[in-house]
Motif scaffolding. Structure first.
Motif, PDB file in Angstrom:
ATOM      1  N   GLY A  49     -69.191  10.600  34.595  1.00  0.00           N
ATOM      2  CA  GLY A  49     -69.332   9.546  35.590  1.00  0.00           C
ATOM      3  C   GLY A  49     -68.797   8.246  35.041  1.00  0.00           C
ATOM      4  N   MET A  50     -67.563   7.887  35.384  1.00  0.00           N
ATOM      5  CA  MET A  50     -66.927   6.650  34.948  1.00  0.00           C
ATOM      6  C   MET A  50     -66.570   6.666  33.463  1.00  0.00           C
ATOM      7  SD  MET A  50     -67.190   4.987  37.886  1.00  0.00           S
ATOM      8  CE  MET A  50     -67.043   3.212  37.613  1.00  0.00           C
ATOM      9  N   SER A  51     -66.471   7.841  32.842  1.00  0.00           N
ATOM     10  CA  SER A  51     -66.119   7.933  31.417  1.00  0.00           C
ATOM     11  C   SER A  51     -65.179   9.108  31.205  1.00  0.00           C
ATOM     12  CB  SER A  51     -67.365   8.114  30.547  1.00  0.00           C
ATOM     13  OG  SER A  51     -68.234   7.031  30.646  1.00  0.00           O
ATOM     14  N   LEU A  52     -64.068   9.154  31.935  1.00  0.00           N
ATOM     15  CA  LEU A  52     -63.165  10.291  31.880  1.00  0.00           C
ATOM     16  C   LEU A  52     -62.274  10.236  30.652  1.00  0.00           C
ATOM     17  CD1 LEU A  52     -61.923  12.811  33.171  1.00  0.00           C
ATOM     18  CD2 LEU A  52     -60.367  11.302  34.408  1.00  0.00           C
ATOM     19  N   HIS A  53     -62.311  11.259  29.878  1.00  0.00           N
ATOM     20  CA  HIS A  53     -61.414  11.437  28.742  1.00  0.00           C
ATOM     21  C   HIS A  53     -61.036  12.909  28.642  1.00  0.00           C
ATOM     22  CE1 HIS A  53     -61.891   7.341  27.197  1.00  0.00           C
ATOM     23  NE2 HIS A  53     -63.140   7.461  27.583  1.00  0.00           N
ATOM     24  N   TRP A  54     -60.213  13.251  27.685  1.00  0.00           N
ATOM     25  CA  TRP A  54     -59.737  14.632  27.583  1.00  0.00           C
ATOM     26  C   TRP A  54     -60.836  15.526  27.030  1.00  0.00           C
ATOM     27  CZ3 TRP A  54     -56.199  17.168  29.869  1.00  0.00           C
ATOM     28  CH2 TRP A  54     -55.823  18.413  29.408  1.00  0.00           C
ATOM     29  N   VAL A  55     -61.372  16.412  27.865  1.00  0.00           N
ATOM     30  CA  VAL A  55     -62.516  17.239  27.456  1.00  0.00           C
ATOM     31  C   VAL A  55     -62.270  18.721  27.712  1.00  0.00           C
ATOM     32  CG1 VAL A  55     -64.186  15.408  27.848  1.00  0.00           C
ATOM     33  CG2 VAL A  55     -63.596  16.920  29.718  1.00  0.00           C
ATOM     34  N   TRP A  56     -61.032  19.071  28.070  1.00  0.00           N
ATOM     35  CA  TRP A  56     -60.750  20.444  28.503  1.00  0.00           C
ATOM     36  C   TRP A  56     -61.100  21.478  27.447  1.00  0.00           C
ATOM     37  CZ3 TRP A  56     -60.464  20.953  33.370  1.00  0.00           C
ATOM     38  CH2 TRP A  56     -59.926  22.080  33.971  1.00  0.00           C
ATOM     39  N   ARG A  57     -60.873  21.135  26.162  1.00  0.00           N
ATOM     40  CA  ARG A  57     -61.033  22.147  25.121  1.00  0.00           C
ATOM     41  C   ARG A  57     -62.480  22.591  24.949  1.00  0.00           C
ATOM     42  NH1 ARG A  57     -63.400  20.712  20.590  1.00  0.00           N
ATOM     43  NH2 ARG A  57     -63.669  18.515  20.068  1.00  0.00           N
ATOM     44  N   VAL A  58     -63.454  21.731  25.251  1.00  0.00           N
ATOM     45  CA  VAL A  58     -64.851  22.115  25.038  1.00  0.00           C
ATOM     46  C   VAL A  58     -65.408  22.950  26.178  1.00  0.00           C
ATOM     47  CG1 VAL A  58     -65.292  20.108  23.577  1.00  0.00           C
ATOM     48  CG2 VAL A  58     -65.811  19.991  26.024  1.00  0.00           C
ATOM     49  N   LEU A  59     -64.647  23.099  27.265  1.00  0.00           N
ATOM     50  CA  LEU A  59     -65.082  23.928  28.381  1.00  0.00           C
ATOM     51  C   LEU A  59     -64.840  25.402  28.085  1.00  0.00           C
ATOM     52  CD1 LEU A  59     -63.921  22.297  31.753  1.00  0.00           C
ATOM     53  CD2 LEU A  59     -66.236  22.999  31.156  1.00  0.00           C
ATOM     54  N   LYS A  60     -65.790  26.232  28.506  1.00  0.00           N
ATOM     55  CA  LYS A  60     -65.583  27.664  28.448  1.00  0.00           C
ATOM     56  C   LYS A  60     -64.559  28.070  29.510  1.00  0.00           C
ATOM     57  CE  LYS A  60     -70.223  29.053  26.894  1.00  0.00           C
ATOM     58  NZ  LYS A  60     -71.436  29.828  27.270  1.00  0.00           N
ATOM     59  N   PRO A  61     -63.864  29.215  29.304  1.00  0.00           N
ATOM     60  CA  PRO A  61     -63.021  29.726  30.388  1.00  0.00           C
ATOM     61  C   PRO A  61     -63.835  29.904  31.661  1.00  0.00           C
ATOM     62  CG  PRO A  61     -62.555  30.889  28.348  1.00  0.00           C
ATOM     63  CD  PRO A  61     -63.756  30.010  28.078  1.00  0.00           C
ATOM     64  N   ASP A  62     -63.288  29.507  32.791  1.00  0.00           N
ATOM     65  CA  ASP A  62     -63.940  29.509  34.085  1.00  0.00           C
ATOM     66  C   ASP A  62     -65.050  28.461  34.166  1.00  0.00           C
ATOM     67  OD1 ASP A  62     -64.015  30.441  36.737  1.00  0.00           O
ATOM     68  OD2 ASP A  62     -65.740  31.719  36.316  1.00  0.00           O
ATOM     69  N   GLY A  63     -65.076  27.524  33.221  1.00  0.00           N
ATOM     70  CA  GLY A  63     -66.022  26.415  33.284  1.00  0.00           C
ATOM     71  C   GLY A  63     -65.538  25.351  34.243  1.00  0.00           C
ATOM     72  N   ALA A  64     -66.457  24.555  34.738  1.00  0.00           N
ATOM     73  CA  ALA A  64     -66.134  23.538  35.739  1.00  0.00           C
ATOM     74  C   ALA A  64     -66.184  22.144  35.130  1.00  0.00           C
ATOM     75  CB  ALA A  64     -67.101  23.612  36.921  1.00  0.00           C
TER      76      ALA A  64
END
Length: 286
Positions: free
Chosen positions: A145-160
């Motif tokens: 919420g109002m703090s967008l940065h690159w976080v894709w790597r910490v998501l599991k596959p099929d994570g939202a």
């Protein structure tokens, strides 16, 4: 290298794992636009104000709207991360029906010390969003919420990933006066007595400029001129001035083999050119 310490936060409910990393102008291999240490100091100062809650109205509203979008997903997430949680503006609206366990992170220790108690088992981590201390493929859901940065790597596959961030038209009235993937948008408009009250609130929100090339000080004449332009261009009949926060909301899913995939190119058995040949049903012409 990281330094780490552990202390209790909000009694025994949450543990804080402190992660820090120096941020220097021009260091690192990527483009370094923002002074992360300055942003931490701004957020620490803002959250230490005795009347800090008075300036959290934008984050309060955005947090509730991000939480609404979590409920729109027909899924329960076992492990979630709230990135830049502030005073748990998103988490306070969530229940274990949608999130079973939650990690809350913020760059400000003062923000984490002011977390509101919630109904989800939680741990809070003091960490810079650009240097997240989590392994790859860790979380089923990442919120921002109002703090967008690159976080894709910490998501599991099929994570939202569900996020909100200020859009390009936010505070356009102020910027003009100073002369300076699914996505939907909202506009939040707040009315202030004048430009000085707006600038004071932005500072108290911890949202002052932290770019390395920022000006250290706006001259009094510049502020007075901006106030006159602002009032002339956007002023209300009652003498107040509006400030528009343009909020972008997005939701994305990390790729996974179970997700639906588009049909192969050329596999369709109907051409768009044939659509005009389809006769309407009798009920559609009556």
């Amino acid at each position: 290298p990281y330094s780490a310490a552990v202390r209790s936060c909000l009694g025994s409910r949450v543990q804080v794992q402190v992660r820090s990393r120096s941020s220097q102008s021009g260091s690192g291999s990527g483009v370094n636009v923002f002074d992360r240490q300055m942003k931490r100091r701004q957020r620490d100062w803002a959250s230490s104000l005795s009347n800090a809650t008075q300036f959290e109205y934008v984050r309060e509203e955005v947090g509730a709207r991000v939480a609404d979008r979590v409920y729109d997903v027909a899924r329960t997430f076992p492990l979630a991360l709230d990135l830049g949680c502030g005073r748990s503006f998103i988490a306070e609206h969530l229940t274990t029906d949608v999130v079973e366990q939650l990690y809350l992170t913020d760059v400000s220790s003062n923000c984490l010390s002011r977390l509101r108690d919630g109904g989800i088992p939680s741990r809070c981590v003091l960490a810079d969003e650009e240097f997240l201390p989590f392994k790859d493929d860790t979380f089923d859901l990442v919120l921002s919420g109002m703090s967008l940065h690159w976080v894709w790597r910490v998501l599991k596959p099929d994570g939202a990933f569900i996020a909100a961030l200020p859009g390009g038209d936010s505070l356009f009235e102020l910027r003009c006066s100073l002369h300076l993937l699914t996505v939907d948008t909202d506009e939040l408009q707040v009315h202030y007595p004048g430009i000085m009250e707006l600038l004071t609130d932005l500072q108290a929100m911890g949202e002052s400029n932290c770019a390395w090339n920022r000006r250290s000080l706006l001259h009094r004449d510049t502020i007075l001129a901006a106030a006159a332009v602002y009032k002339e261009m956007y002023g209300n009949p009652d003498g107040s001035v509006p400030a528009t926060f343009d909020i972008l909301y997005m939701i994305g899913w990390k790729p996974h083999g179970s997700q639906a995939k588009p049909a192969k190119r050329g596999s369709a058995n109907v051409s768009f050119r044939d659509l005009s040949k389809i006769s309407p049903k009798p009920s559609e012409t009556s």
